[in-house]
Structure formats: structure tokens, C-alpha cells
Design a protein around this motif. Sequence first.
Motif, mmCIF file in Angstrom:
data_model
loop_
_atom_site.group_PDB
_atom_site.id
_atom_site.type_symbol
_atom_site.label_atom_id
_atom_site.label_comp_id
_atom_site.label_asym_id
_atom_site.label_seq_id
_atom_site.Cartn_x
_atom_site.Cartn_y
_atom_site.Cartn_z
ATOM 1 N N ALA A 128 -32.030 15.880 63.936
ATOM 2 C CA ALA A 128 -31.287 16.202 62.723
ATOM 3 C C ALA A 128 -31.940 15.468 61.564
ATOM 4 C CB ALA A 128 -29.827 15.793 62.867
ATOM 5 N N PHE A 129 -32.135 16.163 60.471
ATOM 6 C CA PHE A 129 -32.795 15.593 59.302
ATOM 7 C C PHE A 129 -31.825 15.590 58.129
ATOM 8 C CE2 PHE A 129 -35.888 17.905 61.870
ATOM 9 C CZ PHE A 129 -36.819 16.915 62.141
ATOM 10 N N ILE A 130 -31.768 14.480 57.411
ATOM 11 C CA ILE A 130 -30.997 14.434 56.173
ATOM 12 C C ILE A 130 -31.903 15.024 55.094
ATOM 13 C CG2 ILE A 130 -29.749 12.993 54.511
ATOM 14 C CD1 ILE A 130 -28.556 12.954 57.359
ATOM 15 N N VAL A 131 -31.396 16.036 54.393
ATOM 16 C CA VAL A 131 -32.190 16.737 53.378
ATOM 17 C C VAL A 131 -31.386 16.846 52.085
ATOM 18 C CG1 VAL A 131 -33.504 18.062 55.098
ATOM 19 C CG2 VAL A 131 -31.424 19.050 54.102
ATOM 20 N N LEU A 151 -22.795 17.104 54.053
ATOM 21 C CA LEU A 151 -22.443 15.710 54.324
ATOM 22 C C LEU A 151 -21.357 15.292 53.337
ATOM 23 C CD1 LEU A 151 -25.597 13.539 55.149
ATOM 24 C CD2 LEU A 151 -23.555 13.904 56.526
ATOM 25 N N ASP A 152 -20.127 15.570 53.682
ATOM 26 C CA ASP A 152 -18.967 15.207 52.869
ATOM 27 C C ASP A 152 -19.177 15.531 51.398
ATOM 28 O OD1 ASP A 152 -17.670 14.355 55.184
ATOM 29 O OD2 ASP A 152 -18.552 12.368 55.044
ATOM 30 N N ASP A 153 -18.853 14.611 50.522
ATOM 31 C CA ASP A 153 -18.962 14.837 49.081
ATOM 32 C C ASP A 153 -20.249 14.241 48.539
ATOM 33 O OD1 ASP A 153 -16.510 16.156 48.949
ATOM 34 O OD2 ASP A 153 -15.419 14.263 48.826
ATOM 35 N N THR A 154 -21.367 14.623 49.125
ATOM 36 C CA THR A 154 -22.666 14.106 48.694
ATOM 37 C C THR A 154 -23.580 15.289 48.373
ATOM 38 O OG1 THR A 154 -23.790 14.135 50.840
ATOM 39 C CG2 THR A 154 -22.394 12.210 50.369
ATOM 40 N N VAL A 211 -27.397 18.092 56.353
ATOM 41 C CA VAL A 211 -28.051 17.804 57.627
ATOM 42 C C VAL A 211 -28.684 19.102 58.100
ATOM 43 C CG1 VAL A 211 -27.763 17.059 60.014
ATOM 44 C CG2 VAL A 211 -26.357 16.035 58.207
ATOM 45 N N LEU A 212 -30.008 19.059 58.318
ATOM 46 C CA LEU A 212 -30.700 20.175 58.947
ATOM 47 C C LEU A 212 -30.680 19.860 60.439
ATOM 48 C CD1 LEU A 212 -32.297 22.805 58.471
ATOM 49 C CD2 LEU A 212 -34.370 21.398 58.422
ATOM 50 N N GLN A 213 -29.754 20.470 61.134
ATOM 51 C CA GLN A 213 -29.455 20.142 62.526
ATOM 52 C C GLN A 213 -30.086 21.149 63.481
ATOM 53 O OE1 GLN A 213 -27.328 17.576 64.084
ATOM 54 N NE2 GLN A 213 -28.466 18.456 65.796
ATOM 55 N N SER A 214 -30.858 20.635 64.443
ATOM 56 C CA SER A 214 -31.393 21.495 65.495
ATOM 57 C C SER A 214 -30.246 21.974 66.374
ATOM 58 C CB SER A 214 -32.398 20.729 66.354
ATOM 59 O OG SER A 214 -32.704 21.471 67.519
ATOM 60 N N LEU A 215 -30.315 23.223 66.800
ATOM 61 C CA LEU A 215 -29.310 23.743 67.721
ATOM 62 C C LEU A 215 -29.721 23.527 69.171
ATOM 63 C CD1 LEU A 215 -28.210 27.035 65.948
ATOM 64 C CD2 LEU A 215 -27.310 24.714 65.708
ATOM 65 N N GLU A 216 -30.993 23.143 69.388
ATOM 66 C CA GLU A 216 -31.465 22.906 70.740
ATOM 67 C C GLU A 216 -31.257 21.464 71.186
ATOM 68 O OE1 GLU A 216 -33.898 24.539 68.634
ATOM 69 O OE2 GLU A 216 -33.855 26.533 69.509
#
Length: 147
Positions: free
Chosen positions: A56-59, A39-42, A46-51
Amino acid sequence: MIIQPKFHGEMEIAEEKIYRFESGIPGFLEEKQFCLLTLDDTPFFVLQSLETKEVAFIVTNPFEVYRDYEVKLTDEVLSSLQIETELEVLTFVILTIQDPFNDTTANLQAPIIINSSKKMGKQFIMNGSEYRTKHRLIGPLEEQGGE
């Protein structure tokens, strides 16, 4: 593989960036394949599902935020993720983003554990621990050195 993530524009993900979650994630048991996106400069990912684009979860790496945080993996987790060495392990916690951001919380009770070499992951629920599902990510002002 071309994906359309929730928080990014269309992008190509290399096969070696895909992690398999054999049991899914609690509440999302059908979601088996994920990728980690920056996530940019943070310090967040993002734990993004491919299905499913909307899953999507911010982790974040909990050890960078909570200096005393400990995760003791069970034999079952070590076996199911085929973990042989600590160097293979990536640990993340799911954030619940709030407005204002200072109210954002982290789920320290159920970290995401990834075997980076075998490309396998799972959410590990630490039952009986002192950790909860909602720990403030940013403490009150006085805890941050303010007045």
C-alpha cells in the motif's frame, strides 16, 4: 469485492473502483490490481494492492502541493493507458512518510498515472527530468511563511 487493506479495517470495494496496472509498479511487478482509498480528512490517499495487503502506498495529488509541477506523458503512456482526453487522467505521487512528518518526501520523478474512465494505471518514470524521487512535501519553515 471484500478486501482487508493495510491502513483500514475490512471493507467492500466496488468493481468500478478497481484499477488495473498491467505492468505492476516497479519493485512490485506482480501487483496488478489496486484501489484508491481516502485517508480520513487529509489530502492523502492509499493506493492499495488487492493482491497483497502489505503493499500500500500513501499518495497525493502533486498539483495541490507543487504548483509548478508538470508531467508530459509520452505517446507510449497515452497509448498503453488508452488516454483520449486530459479529463480522464488522474495523477498521484508516492510519498515516503517520515517521522517527523515535516521530513516526508514525494517522488516527483515517477508519478502514478491513472485513466479514470478505462480503470488502468501505471507508474510513469520521467527519465531526464529535473524531478527527483525525494522532494520535500513540506518546505522549511521560512518557505511556509513562518519565521
